[in-house]
Design an enzyme around this catalytic site. Structure first.
Site, short mmCIF file in Angstrom:
data_model
loop_
_atom_site.label_atom_id
_atom_site.label_comp_id
_atom_site.label_asym_id
_atom_site.label_seq_id
_atom_site.Cartn_x
_atom_site.Cartn_y
_atom_site.Cartn_z
N HIS A 363 0.80 -1.23 0.00
CA HIS A 363 0.00 0.00 0.00
C HIS A 363 0.83 1.28 0.00
O HIS A 363 0.27 2.36 0.16
CB HIS A 363 -0.92 0.05 1.22
CG HIS A 363 -2.02 -0.96 1.19
ND1 HIS A 363 -3.27 -0.70 0.68
CD2 HIS A 363 -2.05 -2.24 1.60
CE1 HIS A 363 -4.02 -1.77 0.79
NE2 HIS A 363 -3.31 -2.73 1.35
N LYS A 558 -7.87 14.04 5.02
CA LYS A 558 -7.02 12.85 5.01
C LYS A 558 -6.02 12.98 6.13
O LYS A 558 -5.93 14.04 6.76
CB LYS A 558 -6.32 12.66 3.67
CG LYS A 558 -5.77 13.94 3.02
CD LYS A 558 -5.21 13.67 1.64
CE LYS A 558 -6.19 13.91 0.51
NZ LYS A 558 -6.45 12.78 -0.34
N ARG A 559 -5.28 11.91 6.40
CA ARG A 559 -4.23 12.00 7.41
C ARG A 559 -3.29 13.15 7.06
O ARG A 559 -3.02 13.40 5.88
CB ARG A 559 -3.44 10.69 7.46
CG ARG A 559 -4.17 9.56 8.14
CD ARG A 559 -4.48 9.88 9.57
NE ARG A 559 -3.28 9.84 10.38
CZ ARG A 559 -3.07 8.98 11.38
NH1 ARG A 559 -3.98 8.09 11.69
NH2 ARG A 559 -1.95 9.01 12.08
N LYS A 564 1.28 14.29 1.51
CA LYS A 564 -0.08 14.63 1.04
C LYS A 564 -0.22 16.14 0.83
O LYS A 564 -1.19 16.61 0.26
CB LYS A 564 -1.12 14.14 2.05
CG LYS A 564 -1.19 12.61 2.14
CD LYS A 564 -2.25 12.17 3.12
CE LYS A 564 -2.27 10.67 3.38
NZ LYS A 564 -2.93 9.89 2.32
N THR A 669 -8.41 6.92 -1.79
CA THR A 669 -9.76 6.40 -2.00
C THR A 669 -10.79 7.50 -1.76
O THR A 669 -11.90 7.42 -2.28
CB THR A 669 -10.05 5.20 -1.07
OG1 THR A 669 -9.50 5.47 0.22
CG2 THR A 669 -9.46 3.93 -1.61
N LYS A 673 -14.54 8.80 -3.54
CA LYS A 673 -15.78 9.10 -2.82
C LYS A 673 -16.32 10.47 -3.25
O LYS A 673 -17.52 10.63 -3.46
CB LYS A 673 -15.54 9.06 -1.30
CG LYS A 673 -15.16 7.67 -0.82
CD LYS A 673 -14.63 7.64 0.61
CE LYS A 673 -13.96 6.30 0.88
NZ LYS A 673 -13.14 6.28 2.10
O1 DL6 Z 1 -4.69 1.23 -0.37
C1 DL6 Z 1 -5.34 1.99 0.57
C2 DL6 Z 1 -4.55 3.21 0.91
C3 DL6 Z 1 -4.20 4.03 -0.31
O2 DL6 Z 1 -5.37 4.49 -0.92
C4 DL6 Z 1 -3.33 5.22 0.09
O3 DL6 Z 1 -2.91 5.89 -1.05
C5 DL6 Z 1 -2.14 4.71 0.85
O4 DL6 Z 1 -1.40 5.80 1.34
C6 DL6 Z 1 -2.58 3.84 2.02
N1 DL6 Z 1 -1.40 3.29 2.62
C7 DL6 Z 1 -1.24 3.17 3.91
C8 DL6 Z 1 0.13 2.75 4.30
N2 DL6 Z 1 0.02 1.77 5.22
N3 DL6 Z 1 0.86 1.03 5.48
N4 DL6 Z 1 1.66 0.38 5.66
O5 DL6 Z 1 -2.11 3.42 4.71
O6 DL6 Z 1 -3.37 2.78 1.55
#
Ligand code: DL6
Length: 827
Positions: A363, A558-559, A564, A669, A673
């Site tokens: 991811h 988002k986080r 980001k 994601t 949305k």
């Molecule tokens: O795949 C789900 C999500 C992606 O949409 C984001 O772009 C990506 O930043 C996130 N990845 C994480 C990293 N985690 N770990 N290890 O949350 O996954």
């Protein structure tokens, strides 16, 4: 045909519903119906809905047992479920009946829905994706279970201090009881930590692992109802408990603390979710969480498989296990341990089984997120697993040496052990070697995985082991539930029952032609407006701010993370503010009013991310109070971002920001949305933004910024040939100078943040700033022609079919797991 669910397998009527709710008030809650508050009414309603789900859940499990199909298990350390009641009512097609029933009892369903606490057992995208995949698996009748941990505390609650600092408070989400889980005290397994491992034979044979600490894993089941199907899957979450209450000998000897210490340490394993995404810290408790969960889940999976009476070599024909990132990678050596030490299989046979069972999703390609565990820690906690990892590594490196003779650097890169002090186990390498297939989560990301972090492995195994499954979102929660008016308009316009298009999202394409109809556009725009008012009302009642609903709503949720680039956004806001200040009142009147919303949590130890929040809050304080500009620009940081808050924010957005440095956001994601709800994107050419633009048309996305191939060169230049920001981007330099000069409070406070851009600028804010500002100007211009804007909005929603998580989960089922739908009640 639409399958109608009901109270007991026959038609549900309102009388049945009120009776069942009242019955729960009296017998489950031991309360009186005439003296009940909203919380009690919510609990009783939830228990009554749960009864419905239980009937289906039991039937589904029985059906799966009888049919004995291949099953898939989704191992995820995070499941960011949000609230359940509304989702369950919609999936069961019982919402209108419950609404009436609850009304008859003197309550409002809307109020009761607000009583539910979010199940926030996740950090962000990865955990929410897992939740969408559960919804889609059940809705597609796929025999898929989730396995995770039942954290006592989910992601922390975010508070904002008067100075604008993020403060963290615990999230005691289970305090009011959780009606959606079923404790299964009969389903439990012992999990060992520490102790000694003694090899019983030469080579890679059996070993005996003894001593140490044994902890009990107890199952809690959460039912996952499919949409308009009886299939109801299971999410099994493990809670840790001491194996024996406490040490009676110590207690009797007066050592009270010692007596409870080991029981506390057992319970601590599932006490709290680690609040970091994209960083790993090598903490002992986190490693124990990972092993505890994978060991319990595998024991459970093997027990279920053994009930089939099959031989162990058929295991991969009946079981597929998806590793959601590297967090569950210990399942690989754990299955080897079980097969060799307990099933007495020979190494090669065991390895063949293992490498046909596991599938691995990556991811992120950010280096700081790639998990590594110190060898001494691993040896201490999991001595047998460390032996197995060494054995896997030895055999693997021999094969690499054979294929690439004498290439020592390659061997060093591919080794499971990274040299250094201390040595570390590389979990991504282990996941890659031990899995049948590996995928990324969007086309660009999957390409990057193959050409960067796993390049050596592609050269070794061949490219066919690697693939892509672009992420998806469930349209049930992210359209029907969060935007009921739009859902209704879609059904009535397409003349298709929502139960059909919600499960075949490509049907939305039928909306394109209505973009040309004035009346339809007016209805579409009116719904967006009401969603903006709903958000404004929410903000007014929770925070006390009055939001201008005539403005364009611009959202970034988002986080908080440097990659980001919330910084780029807030610097853009300041730039806009300075421009407005420089205008005459007559010029300002021509400006498109805009409200900017931010929400998101920062990892508690992530200093720069927290400083970014502080800057946003203080910029908001200044610009929202400026009488000259406040009608044209205002800004809100909404605290404590959650799934439930996203459900109010997303339908209200005109434009949203997905502005990561190219090549850093694996997929994203929330971009999906927003688009599904008719919001447009401003974004970089990154992650799933690219595929969204392919589907909805580039003319409907506001792209800006450098492309992925340029990023490395730019970073190199920043490092070795730095150009001062004043020269590279005067507009940005002006903004930074205003911050340092104290326009938003003590400028010195923000120096560490500003310096990340002035010195090094790893995330290329300077390089992308001008093009970002141009993109925002294009957004403004497009928004002035409201009719065209609404057409764009309609065409965007209409072309989002690809991003249903139903498509994504069917990709996994067909291309990876080899799984068939097993619908309940159809044979
Ligand atoms: O795949 C789900 C999500 C992606 O949409 C984001 O772009 C990506 O930043 C996130 N990845 C994480 C990293 N985690 N770990 N290890 O949350 O996954």
């Amino acid at each position: 045909t639409v399958w109608k669910t009901n109270m007991r397998g026959v038609d549900a009527d309102i009388g049945d519903i009120t009776k069942s709710v009242v019955n729960h008030v009296q017998t489950s809650l031991a309360r009186q119906a005439y003296n009940l508050d909203n919380l009690g009414a919510y609990q009783a309603a939830a228990l009554s809905v749960r009864d419905n789900m239980l009937v289906n859940w039991n039937e589904t499990q029985l059906h799966y047992t009888r049919k004995a199909p291949k099953r898939a298990y989704y191992l995820s350390l995070e499941f960011l479920m949000g609230r359940t009641l509304d989702n369950a009512l919609l999936n069961l097609d019982l919402k209108s009946q419950y609404k009436d029933g609850i009304n008859q009892l003197g309550f409002s369903l809307e109020d009761l829905l607000e009583e539910e606490r979010d199940a926030a057992l996740g950090n962000g995208g990865l955990g929410r994706l897992a939740a969408c995949y559960l919804d889609s698996s059940a809705s597609q009748d796929l025999p898929v279970w989730g396995y995770g941990l039942r954290y006592k505390y989910g992601i922390f609650q975010q508070l904002i201090s008067p100075e604008g600092n993020q403060l963290e408070a615990p999230d005691p989400w289970l305090d009011n009881q959780n009606p959606w889980e079923l404790p299964r005290i009969d389903v439990n397994y012992e999990v060992r930590f520490y102790g000694q491992s003694e090899r019983l034979s030469e080579g890679h044979g059996r070993a005996l692992w003894t001593g140490g600490q044994e902890v009990l894993a107890v199952a809690y089941d959460v039912m996952i109802p499919g949409c308009h199907t009886r299939n109801t899957n299971n999410l099994r979450l493990w809670e840790s408990k001491p194996k024996r209450g406490f040490d009676l000998n110590s207690f009797n000897a007066g050592n009270y603390e010692g007596a409870v210490e080991s029981s506390n340490s057992a319970a601590a394993i599932t006490s709290v979710l680690y609040p970091n995404d994209h960083t790993t810290f090598g903490k002992e408790l986190r490693l124990k969480q990972q092993y505890f969960w994978t060991a319990a889940s595998l024991a459970d999976i093997i027990r279920r498989f053994k009930n089939l009476g099959k031989s162990i070599n058929e295991f991969p024909d009946y079981v597929a296990i998806q590793l959601n990132d590297t967090h569950p990678t210990l399942a690989i050596p754990e299955l080897m341990r079980i097969l060799i030490d307990e099933e007495d299989l020979d190494w090669n046979f065991a390895w063949q089984i293992v490498t046909n069972v596991f599938f691995f999703t990556n991811h992120t390609v950010l280096p700081e997120a790639l998990e590594k565990w110190p060898v001494p820690l691993m040896e201490h906690i999991l001595p047998r697993h460390m032996q197995i990892i060494y054995d896997i590594n030895m055999i693997f490196l021999q094969a690499v040496e054979k294929k690439f003779p004498g290439d020592r650097e390659r061997l060093a890169r591919m080794s499971l052990i990274e040299e250094g002090f201390p040595k570390q186990v590389r979990m991504a390498n282990l996941a890659c070697i031990g899995s049948r297939r590996i995928n990324g989560v969007a086309e660009l990301h999957s390409q990057l995985v193959q050409t960067t972090i796993l390049k050596d492995f592609v050269e070794f195994f061949g490219v066919s082991k690697f693939g892509n499954v672009t992420n998806g979102i469930t349209p049930r929660r992210w359209l029907d539930q969060c935007n009921p008016e739009l859902s209704k308009l879609i059904s009535s316009t397409l003349k298709i029952d929502k139960s059909v298009w919600l499960k075949d999202l490509y049907k939305l394409k039928g909306l394109v032609k209505y973009a040309e109809e004035k009346g339809f556009r007016a209805e579409w725009a009116a719904i967006k407006q009401r969603n903006k008012e709903r958000l404004a009302h929410h903000i007014e009642t929770t925070l006390g701010f009055t939001v201008n609903t005539n403005a364009m709503f611009d959202v970034q949720i988002k986080r908080l993370h440097e990659y980001k680039r919330q910084t780029l956004n807030i610097l853009g806001v300041i730039h806009r503010y300075l421009e407005l200040k420089a205008m005459t009142p007559a010029q300002r009147k021509k400006v498109n009013p805009k409200v900017v919303f931010f929400a998101g949590k920062a990892a508690p130890a992530y200093y720069i991310a927290k400083l970014t929040i502080r800057l946003i809050v203080n910029v908001a304080r200044v610009i929202n109070a400026d009488p000259e500009t406040k009608d044209y620009l205002s800004l809100y940081f909404l605290p404590d971002y959650s799934v439930s808050l996203a459900e109010v924010l997303i339908p209200a957005s005109d434009i949203s920001q997905h502005i990561s440095t190219a090549g850093t956001e694996a997929s994203g994601t929330s971009n999906m949305k927003f688009c599904l709800n008719g919001g447009l994107l401003v974004g970089t050419v990154d992650g799933a933004n690219i595929e969204i633009a392919e589907e909805v048309g580039e003319e409907n996305v506001f792209f800006f910024g450098h492309l992925t191939p340029a990023v490395e060169d730019l970073r190199y230049q920043h490092m070795y040939h730095p150009v001062p920001v004043d020269e590279a981007c005067p507009a940005l330099a002006n903004v930074l100078n205003q911050i340092s000069g104290g326009l938003f409070g003590d400028g010195g406070v923000y120096e560490p943040l500003v310096n990340t851009i002035r010195q090094g600028d790893y995330y290329l804010v300077t390089d992308d700033f001008d093009s970002y500002i141009r993109a925002l100007a294009m957004v403004d211009e497009a928004y002035l022609d409201r009719d065209e804007w609404v057409k764009k909005s309609i065409c965007t929603t209409a072309n989002m079919g690809k991003f249903s998580s139903d498509r994504a989960i069917m990709d996994y089922a067909q291309e990876y797991w080899n799984l068939e739908p097993i619908p309940v009640g159809k044979d």
